[in-house]
Design a protein around this motif. Structure first.
Motif, PDB file in Angstrom:
ATOM      1  N   SER A   1       4.982  -6.481   3.457  1.00 13.69           N
ATOM      2  CA  SER A   1       3.667  -6.456   3.397  1.00 13.69           C
ATOM      3  C   SER A   1       3.728  -8.329   2.646  1.00 13.69           C
ATOM      4  O   SER A   1       4.682  -8.628   2.334  1.00 13.69           O
ATOM      5  CB  SER A   1       3.200  -5.803   2.736  1.00 13.69           C
ATOM      6  OG  SER A   1       3.570  -5.775   1.540  1.00 13.69           O
TER       7      SER A   1
ATOM      8  N   ARG B   1       0.529 -10.995   1.091  1.00 16.05           N
ATOM      9  CA  ARG B   1      -0.921 -11.642   0.902  1.00 16.05           C
ATOM     10  C   ARG B   1      -1.083 -12.483   2.205  1.00 16.05           C
ATOM     11  O   ARG B   1      -0.844 -12.711   3.010  1.00 16.05           O
ATOM     12  CB  ARG B   1      -1.367 -12.163  -0.590  1.00 16.05           C
ATOM     13  CG  ARG B   1      -0.614 -11.774  -2.110  1.00 16.05           C
ATOM     14  CD  ARG B   1      -0.466 -12.988  -2.773  1.00 16.05           C
ATOM     15  NE  ARG B   1      -0.302 -12.027  -4.152  1.00 16.05           N
ATOM     16  CZ  ARG B   1       0.567 -12.718  -4.941  1.00 16.05           C
ATOM     17  NH1 ARG B   1       0.803 -13.821  -5.076  1.00 16.05           N
ATOM     18  NH2 ARG B   1       0.781 -12.656  -5.584  1.00 16.05           N
ATOM     19  N   GLU B   2      -2.349 -11.859   1.949  1.00 14.49           N
ATOM     20  CA  GLU B   2      -3.890 -12.983   2.941  1.00 14.49           C
ATOM     21  C   GLU B   2      -2.993 -14.173   3.543  1.00 14.49           C
ATOM     22  O   GLU B   2      -3.232 -14.660   5.016  1.00 14.49           O
ATOM     23  CB  GLU B   2      -5.158 -12.945   2.983  1.00 14.49           C
ATOM     24  CG  GLU B   2      -6.111 -13.302   3.911  1.00 14.49           C
ATOM     25  CD  GLU B   2      -7.286 -13.315   3.921  1.00 14.49           C
ATOM     26  OE1 GLU B   2      -8.044 -13.494   3.892  1.00 14.49           O
ATOM     27  OE2 GLU B   2      -7.420 -12.977   2.876  1.00 14.49           O
TER      28      GLU B   2
ATOM     29  N   TRP C   1       0.563  -5.844   6.641  1.00 17.79           N
ATOM     30  CA  TRP C   1       1.471  -4.905   6.246  1.00 17.79           C
ATOM     31  C   TRP C   1       2.339  -5.489   7.996  1.00 17.79           C
ATOM     32  O   TRP C   1       1.065  -5.271   9.065  1.00 17.79           O
ATOM     33  CB  TRP C   1       1.712  -3.586   6.431  1.00 17.79           C
ATOM     34  CG  TRP C   1       0.480  -3.366   4.842  1.00 17.79           C
ATOM     35  CD1 TRP C   1      -0.382  -4.069   4.211  1.00 17.79           C
ATOM     36  CD2 TRP C   1       1.435  -2.590   3.976  1.00 17.79           C
ATOM     37  NE1 TRP C   1      -0.543  -3.387   2.751  1.00 17.79           N
ATOM     38  CE2 TRP C   1       0.873  -2.422   2.678  1.00 17.79           C
ATOM     39  CE3 TRP C   1       2.552  -1.613   4.027  1.00 17.79           C
ATOM     40  CZ2 TRP C   1       0.433  -1.689   1.599  1.00 17.79           C
ATOM     41  CZ3 TRP C   1       2.573  -1.009   2.895  1.00 17.79           C
ATOM     42  CH2 TRP C   1       2.312  -0.692   1.784  1.00 17.79           C
TER      43      TRP C   1
ATOM     44  N   TRP D   1      -4.079  -4.483   8.034  1.00 14.30           N
ATOM     45  CA  TRP D   1      -4.323  -5.066   7.279  1.00 14.30           C
ATOM     46  C   TRP D   1      -4.783  -3.546   6.069  1.00 14.30           C
ATOM     47  O   TRP D   1      -5.854  -2.698   6.340  1.00 14.30           O
ATOM     48  CB  TRP D   1      -5.975  -5.254   7.517  1.00 14.30           C
ATOM     49  CG  TRP D   1      -6.714  -6.212   6.165  1.00 14.30           C
ATOM     50  CD1 TRP D   1      -7.715  -5.779   5.543  1.00 14.30           C
ATOM     51  CD2 TRP D   1      -6.055  -7.258   5.103  1.00 14.30           C
ATOM     52  NE1 TRP D   1      -8.161  -5.833   4.811  1.00 14.30           N
ATOM     53  CE2 TRP D   1      -7.037  -7.270   4.181  1.00 14.30           C
ATOM     54  CE3 TRP D   1      -4.940  -7.701   5.564  1.00 14.30           C
ATOM     55  CZ2 TRP D   1      -6.715  -8.732   3.355  1.00 14.30           C
ATOM     56  CZ3 TRP D   1      -4.773  -8.261   4.919  1.00 14.30           C
ATOM     57  CH2 TRP D   1      -5.719  -9.397   3.423  1.00 14.30           C
TER      58      TRP D   1
ATOM     59  N   ASN E   1      -5.670  -4.837   0.927  1.00 17.63           N
ATOM     60  CA  ASN E   1      -5.997  -7.042   0.895  1.00 17.63           C
ATOM     61  C   ASN E   1      -4.576  -7.343   1.349  1.00 17.63           C
ATOM     62  O   ASN E   1      -3.969  -8.462   0.604  1.00 17.63           O
ATOM     63  CB  ASN E   1      -6.391  -7.155  -0.572  1.00 17.63           C
ATOM     64  CG  ASN E   1      -7.922  -7.066  -0.311  1.00 17.63           C
ATOM     65  OD1 ASN E   1      -8.228  -6.994  -0.145  1.00 17.63           O
ATOM     66  ND2 ASN E   1      -8.080  -6.095  -1.842  1.00 17.63           N
ATOM     67  N   ARG E   2      -3.440  -6.649   1.778  1.00 21.21           N
ATOM     68  CA  ARG E   2      -1.986  -7.168   2.385  1.00 21.21           C
ATOM     69  C   ARG E   2      -2.399  -7.451   4.298  1.00 21.21           C
ATOM     70  O   ARG E   2      -3.160  -5.783   4.402  1.00 21.21           O
ATOM     71  CB  ARG E   2      -1.412  -6.517   1.781  1.00 21.21           C
ATOM     72  CG  ARG E   2      -1.377  -6.589   0.274  1.00 21.21           C
ATOM     73  CD  ARG E   2      -0.182  -6.229  -0.600  1.00 21.21           C
ATOM     74  NE  ARG E   2       1.329  -6.613  -0.216  1.00 21.21           N
ATOM     75  CZ  ARG E   2       1.880  -8.106  -1.123  1.00 21.21           C
ATOM     76  NH1 ARG E   2       0.856  -8.568  -1.490  1.00 21.21           N
ATOM     77  NH2 ARG E   2       2.917  -8.663  -0.403  1.00 21.21           N
TER      78      ARG E   2
END
Length: 294
Positions: free
Chosen positions: A37, A39-40, A26, A20, A23-24
């Motif tokens: 990667s 987004r959440e 990977w 983490w 905010n992504r």
């Protein structure tokens, strides 16, 4: 035991090394040679780097540049600000097996593990070393006699913890100011060191086979255990206090998300290497946990 994980990103071949960061989520996809990667919520999936000799562990230098282990040629690669990949360190004369995990300290020194033997061809099992790569590229052996060093974490107070996948144990060291791993001790022990000389013969002796891991705010480790095929929450000494069943073989986990309470799990069917190259059944899973990331 908490809730079952759900799928965040599917249709993958073989995924490893979740992180983490910014905010992504990977991760490395070994057989497509990509570091990716998202987004959440799993959207905006993008390729961050392409590593032809198979990416594995990933980390970041203090200046924000990405480091990626290139497994098969035993190199540590660095992504420059313009996106190009350059060799950060060539460990081919040092590592005795494919390189795998990497972690970076606050001074920009990278610590890289390797298999120690030819896992793919089933060669005789031998222990491996951990090597420190200084910012100028200097390579130094800082620990040896580690049975397949794998997932590792570095605590805020300078304790370096490493899984020994084929050693029935997790070991810990103190990281000194000048980058040495000292005061080795057992963080958790699950059985004796296997007496067999090949992995096939040693497998029945493995009580627990810790692969990747992450650490939570209470100091417990979440261990991806290849033997039980579960993620185990463990306290120092080896007490298992919680577990998660991902439904297929888990290889690593990371804690993160916007509030630190999401666990991201890299999982795949338990196939051999050739089948893993062909399947698209691997996935990045997600599950909520009570204790957030460290």
């Amino acid at each position: 035991m908490g809730e079952r994980p759900t799928t965040l990103i599917d249709g993958r071949t073989f995924v490893e090394a979740p992180r983490w960061h910014e905010n992504r989520i990977w991760f490395s996809e070994l057989y497509t040679h990509k570091v990716m990667s998202a987004r959440e919520d799993g959207t905006d999936l993008r390729v961050e780097a392409t590593v032809p000799q198979q990416p594995s562990g990933i980390a970041w230098l203090p200046d924000g540049r990405l480091l990626v282990v290139s497994m098969r040629d035993r190199r540590l690669m660095r992504r420059e600000y313009d996106g190009t990949l350059v060799v950060h360190a060539d460990l081919s004369e040092h590592a005795t097996g494919f390189c795998n995990e990497v972690i970076v300290d606050d001074q920009g020194r990278a610590y890289v593990g390797n298999f120690g033997f030819d896992l793919v061809k089933g060669g005789p099992m031998t222990p491996a070393s951990i090597h420190r790569v200084d910012p100028d590229g200097t390579i130094t052996e800082v620990a040896d006699d580690i049975w397949f060093p794998n997932g590792c974490v570095l605590t805020d107070d300078g304790v370096f913890i490493v899984n020994e996948t084929f050693g029935n144990r997790i070991s810990a060291f103190d990281l000194t100011e000048d980058g040495w791993l000292v005061n080795r001790r057992v963080w958790a022990e699950f059985g004796q060191l296997p007496a067999a000389t090949t992995l096939a013969e040693a497998t029945p002796e493995l009580v627990l086979s810790p692969d990747g891991m992450c650490r939570d705010a209470e100091g417990a480790l979440w261990i991806a255990d290849l033997t039980s095929q579960k993620i185990l929450r463990m306290r120092e000494g080896g007490e298992v206090v919680d577990e998660i069943d991902p439904g297929m073989m888990p290889f690593s986990a990371a804690l993160g998300g916007s509030d630190g309470h999401t666990m991201f799990i890299c999982a795949a069917p338990d196939f051999d290497e050739e089948d893993r190259r062909a399947t698209t059944l691997a996935a990045v899973l997600q599950v909520r946990v009570d204790v957030p990331a460290a």
